[in-house]
Scaffold this motif. Structure first.
Motif, mmCIF file in Angstrom:
data_model
loop_
_atom_site.group_PDB
_atom_site.id
_atom_site.type_symbol
_atom_site.label_atom_id
_atom_site.label_comp_id
_atom_site.label_asym_id
_atom_site.label_seq_id
_atom_site.Cartn_x
_atom_site.Cartn_y
_atom_site.Cartn_z
ATOM 1 N N ALA A 98 0.815 -1.211 0.000
ATOM 2 C CA ALA A 98 0.000 0.000 0.000
ATOM 3 C C ALA A 98 0.855 1.270 0.000
ATOM 4 O O ALA A 98 0.340 2.356 -0.271
ATOM 5 C CB ALA A 98 -0.935 0.005 1.206
ATOM 6 N N GLN A 99 2.131 1.134 0.287
ATOM 7 C CA GLN A 99 3.019 2.289 0.310
ATOM 8 C C GLN A 99 3.338 2.763 -1.106
ATOM 9 O O GLN A 99 3.242 2.021 -2.075
ATOM 10 C CB GLN A 99 4.325 1.948 1.043
ATOM 11 N N ASP A 100 3.766 3.987 -1.225
ATOM 12 C CA ASP A 100 4.173 4.572 -2.491
ATOM 13 C C ASP A 100 5.314 3.762 -3.112
ATOM 14 O O ASP A 100 6.183 3.262 -2.396
ATOM 15 C CB ASP A 100 4.620 6.022 -2.228
ATOM 16 N N GLN A 101 5.321 3.654 -4.427
ATOM 17 C CA GLN A 101 6.355 2.890 -5.146
ATOM 18 C C GLN A 101 7.763 3.401 -4.820
ATOM 19 O O GLN A 101 8.679 2.616 -4.626
ATOM 20 C CB GLN A 101 6.103 2.949 -6.653
ATOM 21 N N ALA A 102 7.946 4.713 -4.751
ATOM 22 C CA ALA A 102 9.270 5.264 -4.440
ATOM 23 C C ALA A 102 9.726 4.816 -3.051
ATOM 24 O O ALA A 102 10.899 4.509 -2.837
ATOM 25 C CB ALA A 102 9.254 6.787 -4.528
ATOM 26 N N PHE A 103 8.793 4.787 -2.111
ATOM 27 C CA PHE A 103 9.111 4.318 -0.764
ATOM 28 C C PHE A 103 9.550 2.861 -0.800
ATOM 29 O O PHE A 103 10.553 2.480 -0.208
ATOM 30 C CB PHE A 103 7.878 4.485 0.130
ATOM 31 N N ARG A 104 8.791 2.025 -1.512
ATOM 32 C CA ARG A 104 9.124 0.593 -1.586
ATOM 33 C C ARG A 104 10.474 0.387 -2.256
ATOM 34 O O ARG A 104 11.274 -0.429 -1.819
ATOM 35 C CB ARG A 104 8.027 -0.166 -2.336
ATOM 36 N N GLU A 105 10.738 1.120 -3.304
ATOM 37 C CA GLU A 105 12.017 0.976 -4.013
ATOM 38 C C GLU A 105 13.189 1.410 -3.128
ATOM 39 O O GLU A 105 14.277 0.866 -3.236
ATOM 40 C CB GLU A 105 12.014 1.792 -5.310
ATOM 41 N N GLY A 106 12.971 2.377 -2.255
ATOM 42 C CA GLY A 106 14.042 2.827 -1.364
ATOM 43 C C GLY A 106 14.571 1.713 -0.481
ATOM 44 O O GLY A 106 15.748 1.679 -0.142
ATOM 45 N N TRP A 107 13.710 0.752 -0.121
ATOM 46 C CA TRP A 107 14.142 -0.344 0.739
ATOM 47 C C TRP A 107 15.078 -1.304 0.029
ATOM 48 O O TRP A 107 15.763 -2.106 0.672
ATOM 49 C CB TRP A 107 12.933 -1.086 1.315
ATOM 50 N N ARG A 108 15.158 -1.220 -1.287
ATOM 51 C CA ARG A 108 16.109 -2.065 -2.027
ATOM 52 C C ARG A 108 17.547 -1.653 -1.717
ATOM 53 O O ARG A 108 18.474 -2.386 -2.023
ATOM 54 C CB ARG A 108 15.842 -1.968 -3.523
ATOM 55 N N LEU A 109 17.717 -0.501 -1.109
ATOM 56 C CA LEU A 109 19.052 -0.019 -0.744
ATOM 57 C C LEU A 109 19.539 -0.614 0.568
ATOM 58 O O LEU A 109 20.652 -0.340 0.996
ATOM 59 C CB LEU A 109 19.055 1.506 -0.655
#
Length: 187
Positions: A98-109
């Motif tokens: 449910a979180q924003d895509q940019a937020f989810r992608e940030g966790w890939r770091l």
């Protein structure tokens, strides 16, 4: 690997939602072969459509780019996640999705940068491809207090100044970063 990364990202979600993290004391499993090394994993990969295969490759590249300490933290989080009841796992997955895509992608770091990424997004969310590796290398060298200061700088930097502030930050020698960050953060 994909399950490990996803589980690590999902376990970070309660922190991002400012919820009190639940402590689950679970013994870690013994190290085993990676799932992608098994013949069944290769067959399953072959069954994916090209977009899903690209996503898996991207996930794997993100995993390999993490320092070993970050990967170990994710493995531990995956073990704790696997020990949760299925309904709680599903709830966490739904919250994360449910979180924003940019937020989810940030966790890939990874866990450290992923936790700060929503605050750093202004300066580092749209880095030119030629700067990406240099930016990640510098960000991974920062201490938690330096990341917090950089988050302040990112939040206070107007959009029209982001490229110049990011470029200036990247040129600061490691020995002078504390001073630069404190000056930029107004401390």
């Amino acid at each position: 690997m994909n399950k490990l990364l996803f589980a690590g990202l999902l376990l970070a979600l309660p922190l991002s939602l400012a919820a009190a993290p639940q402590s689950v004391n679970v013994p870690l499993p013994a190290p085993s072969a990676t799932p992608s090394a098994t013949p069944t994993a290769a067959a399953a990969f072959a069954q994916l459509d090209p977009a899903q295969q690209r996503q898996r490759r991207s996930d794997y590249a993100a995993w390999r780019a993490l320092p070993e300490g970050e990967r170990e933290r994710i493995r531990q989080a995956a073990a704790r996640f696997a020990a949760l009841p299925a309904d709680q796992q599903q709830r966490l997955r739904a919250q994360f999705q449910a979180q924003d895509q940019a937020f989810r992608e940030g966790w890939r770091l990874g866990p450290q940068l992923g936790a700060e990424f929503p605050k750093l997004h202004g300066l580092f969310g749209f880095v030119p491809p030629q700067q990406r590796d240099a930016v990640l290398a510098v960000l991974r060298q920062l201490s938690p207090s330096q990341l917090a200061q950089l988050a302040l700088v990112a939040q206070r930097t107007p959009p029209q100044e982001r490229d110049s502030v990011r470029s200036a930050f990247l040129t600061v020698p490691a020995a002078e970063r504390d001073t630069w960050l404190k000056r930029q953060a107004g401390q």
